[in-house]
Design a protein around this motif. Structure first.
Motif, PDB file in Angstrom:
ATOM      1  N   ASP A   7       0.977  -1.183  -0.229  1.00 10.75           N
ATOM      2  CA  ASP A   7       0.013   0.182  -0.132  1.00 10.75           C
ATOM      3  C   ASP A   7       0.863   1.283  -0.085  1.00 10.75           C
ATOM      4  OD1 ASP A   7      -2.433  -1.448  -0.109  1.00 10.75           O
ATOM      5  OD2 ASP A   7      -2.668  -1.139   2.132  1.00 10.75           O
ATOM      6  N   ARG A   8       1.888   1.086   0.758  1.00  9.64           N
ATOM      7  CA  ARG A   8       2.627   2.247   0.815  1.00  9.64           C
ATOM      8  C   ARG A   8       3.547   2.625  -0.567  1.00  9.64           C
ATOM      9  NH1 ARG A   8       6.843   1.701   4.894  1.00  9.64           N
ATOM     10  NH2 ARG A   8       6.392  -0.521   4.881  1.00  9.64           N
ATOM     11  N   ARG A  12       3.049   5.813  -2.926  1.00 12.87           N
ATOM     12  CA  ARG A  12       4.197   6.589  -3.441  1.00 12.87           C
ATOM     13  C   ARG A  12       4.434   6.509  -4.685  1.00 12.87           C
ATOM     14  NH1 ARG A  12       6.689  10.679  -3.707  1.00 12.87           N
ATOM     15  NH2 ARG A  12       8.753  10.607  -4.088  1.00 12.87           N
ATOM     16  N   ALA A  13       4.365   5.516  -5.442  1.00 12.69           N
ATOM     17  CA  ALA A  13       4.187   5.471  -7.012  1.00 12.69           C
ATOM     18  C   ALA A  13       3.454   6.436  -7.639  1.00 12.69           C
ATOM     19  CB  ALA A  13       3.928   4.045  -7.434  1.00 12.69           C
ATOM     20  N   HIS A  14       2.129   6.436  -7.092  1.00 13.90           N
ATOM     21  CA  HIS A  14       1.095   7.336  -7.563  1.00 13.90           C
ATOM     22  C   HIS A  14       1.579   8.816  -7.334  1.00 13.90           C
ATOM     23  CE1 HIS A  14      -3.175   8.697  -8.496  1.00 13.90           C
ATOM     24  NE2 HIS A  14      -2.821   9.399  -7.598  1.00 13.90           N
ATOM     25  N   GLU A  15       2.245   9.089  -6.157  1.00 18.20           N
ATOM     26  CA  GLU A  15       2.467  10.455  -5.985  1.00 18.20           C
ATOM     27  C   GLU A  15       3.832  10.821  -7.191  1.00 18.20           C
ATOM     28  OE1 GLU A  15       4.230  10.563  -1.872  1.00 18.20           O
ATOM     29  OE2 GLU A  15       2.205  10.615  -1.170  1.00 18.20           O
ATOM     30  N   ARG A  22       1.812  12.937 -14.685  1.00 18.55           N
ATOM     31  CA  ARG A  22       0.836  11.730 -14.973  1.00 18.55           C
ATOM     32  C   ARG A  22       0.836  11.137 -16.285  1.00 18.55           C
ATOM     33  NH1 ARG A  22      -5.053  13.505 -12.812  1.00 18.55           N
ATOM     34  NH2 ARG A  22      -4.321  13.994 -10.468  1.00 18.55           N
ATOM     35  N   PRO A  23       2.426  11.097 -16.767  1.00 17.38           N
ATOM     36  CA  PRO A  23       2.623  10.128 -18.173  1.00 17.38           C
ATOM     37  C   PRO A  23       2.210   8.930 -18.379  1.00 17.38           C
ATOM     38  CG  PRO A  23       4.517  10.312 -16.822  1.00 17.38           C
ATOM     39  CD  PRO A  23       3.544  10.870 -15.989  1.00 17.38           C
ATOM     40  N   GLU A  29       8.723   1.971 -13.893  1.00 17.39           N
ATOM     41  CA  GLU A  29       9.593   3.049 -13.432  1.00 17.39           C
ATOM     42  C   GLU A  29       9.171   3.624 -12.086  1.00 17.39           C
ATOM     43  OE1 GLU A  29       8.715   3.229 -16.661  1.00 17.39           O
ATOM     44  OE2 GLU A  29      10.455   2.385 -17.542  1.00 17.39           O
ATOM     45  N   HIS A  30       7.937   4.072 -11.998  1.00 19.95           N
ATOM     46  CA  HIS A  30       7.448   4.814 -10.754  1.00 19.95           C
ATOM     47  C   HIS A  30       7.322   3.716  -9.664  1.00 19.95           C
ATOM     48  CE1 HIS A  30       5.261   7.840 -13.841  1.00 19.95           C
ATOM     49  NE2 HIS A  30       6.676   8.097 -13.685  1.00 19.95           N
ATOM     50  N   TRP A  31       6.971   2.505 -10.014  1.00 17.44           N
ATOM     51  CA  TRP A  31       6.538   1.422  -9.056  1.00 17.44           C
ATOM     52  C   TRP A  31       8.276   1.140  -8.476  1.00 17.44           C
ATOM     53  CZ3 TRP A  31       2.416  -0.281  -6.680  1.00 17.44           C
ATOM     54  CH2 TRP A  31       2.717  -1.543  -6.156  1.00 17.44           C
TER      55      TRP A  31
END
Length: 79
Positions: A7-8, A12-15, A22-23, A29-31
């Motif tokens: 969940d954390r 964080r990946a969403h942030e 928002r590409p 890469e974000h994950w």
């Protein structure tokens, strides 16, 4: 992977995704970045209040010169 950790990472990946504008297509890469940040934060010891309150050193500060041996022994030189 524990649910709390996942969940954390997801949050964080969403942030990271939002901060990047928002590409599309960069979710992996974000994950990975979020995973590294979350796991890295858990592995590092937390700073103590004493260390956090330490006085920062000025970048332009000059080191203090060592006192002559005579001054240390109590025999001061006259000018």
């Amino acid at each position: 992977m524990t649910d709390d950790r996942q969940d954390r990472i997801r949050q964080r990946a969403h942030e990271i995704w939002e901060q990047a504008g928002r590409p599309e297509g960069a979710h992996q890469e974000h994950w990975e970045q979020a995973t590294a940040e979350i796991d890295g934060a858990a592995a590092k010891p937390k700073k103590t209040a004493k260390k956090a309150a330490a006085k920062p050193v000025k970048a332009d500060a000059k080191p203090k010169a060592a006192k002559p041996a005579a001054a240390k022994s109590g025999k001061a030189k006259s000018k």
